[in-house]
Design an enzyme around this catalytic site. Sequence first.
Site, short mmCIF file in Angstrom:
data_model
loop_
_atom_site.label_atom_id
_atom_site.label_comp_id
_atom_site.label_asym_id
_atom_site.label_seq_id
_atom_site.Cartn_x
_atom_site.Cartn_y
_atom_site.Cartn_z
N ARG A 27 0.83 -1.21 0.00
CA ARG A 27 0.00 0.00 0.00
C ARG A 27 0.87 1.26 0.00
NH1 ARG A 27 -0.51 4.60 2.63
NH2 ARG A 27 -0.25 3.53 4.63
N ASP A 28 1.57 1.52 1.09
CA ASP A 28 2.38 2.73 1.20
C ASP A 28 3.49 2.73 0.14
OD1 ASP A 28 3.66 5.01 2.08
OD2 ASP A 28 4.21 4.23 4.03
N HIS A 219 6.21 4.29 12.72
CA HIS A 219 6.34 4.25 11.25
C HIS A 219 7.45 5.23 10.88
CE1 HIS A 219 4.24 3.85 7.19
NE2 HIS A 219 5.12 4.81 6.97
N HIS A 221 10.73 6.67 8.60
CA HIS A 221 11.32 6.79 7.26
C HIS A 221 12.82 6.99 7.40
CE1 HIS A 221 7.55 7.81 4.66
NE2 HIS A 221 7.35 6.79 5.46
N CYS A 252 7.86 9.55 0.55
CA CYS A 252 6.88 10.60 0.75
C CYS A 252 7.15 11.65 -0.31
CB CYS A 252 7.02 11.20 2.14
SG CYS A 252 5.98 12.67 2.35
N ASN A 261 10.40 4.65 3.22
CA ASN A 261 10.06 3.76 4.32
C ASN A 261 11.24 2.92 4.79
OD1 ASN A 261 7.17 4.18 4.60
ND2 ASN A 261 6.99 3.30 2.54
MG MG Z 1 5.57 5.53 4.98
#
Ligand code: MG
Length: 313
Positions: A27-28, A219, A221, A252, A261
Amino acid sequence: MTAPGLPMTVPAEGLPGRVRIHEVGARDGLQNEKTAVPTEVKAEFVRRLADAGLTTIEATSFVHPRWVPQLADAEQLFPQVAGLPVDLPVLVPNERGLDRALALGARRVAVFASATESFAKANLNRTVDEALAMFEPVVSRAKAEQVHVRGYLSMCFGDPWEGPVPVPQVVRVCRALLDMGCDELSLGDTIGVATPGHVTSLLTALNGEGVPTEALGVHFHDTYGQALANTLAALRHGVTTVDASAGGLGGCPYAKSATGNLATEDLVWMLQGLGIDTGVDLGRLVATSVWMADQLGRPSPSRTVRALSHQEQ
Ligand code: MG
């Protein structure tokens, strides 16, 4: 003895025995790809991740296709993976998204809030409080259906427009998400600027407002190379849910660097070295990310994938 392709295991004090990895690559990761990945490839990716031992695999997003065309095939993809013996959370931006997810039998959903006004405006075209008001009926309806709800919170440490984000501001939005019924929160360092002391400070402040550590995931990065250091700080605080993306997929669009990520392989390497159980087979996971890199036509940014696969750079 250490098997080839695995770190030597040397446990350290004050860390959990087990960590649940919340895998976000499908997803991300894929929502940030320039080109849409075929549905069959996505389904195979999710199957391979499950086969590698990941137990929570965020599958897709029921966002309007106009906003995220890369995930416009959610209706086609979800039924292809729904039978896997793993948790398959899906992102739902609003009630319409929730309707679509529930119609397909989703049992775990996630909403995506922002700790800052600038990102709420850029990402949701709303103020922080307007976005929370939009999520309120989504969360209450999901809970009425006994569906598990995760609340993502972006920009918990820094914001590309506003700079450092004050801890009390983050705590306020976290509290609001939990009060509306979210079962867990994922604290996002969307532009990767957090450092370990900042992580500990936020977690401590949340506990001070009555937020239990068990309700918190992190979460991170890797934009500035801090994701694993920040993860270790969170683990020492008692956090046992860590988000990561297989192969380091995704990033992002507002961050300065393409590095996004935390890669699941890099995380698993560290956890395995610390003797922390994840249930993940690192070799299978690396093979999955090498396969996915092949599908995408470029090498994985994960250092562990590179080291273990001898990928050409
Ligand atoms: Mg992320």
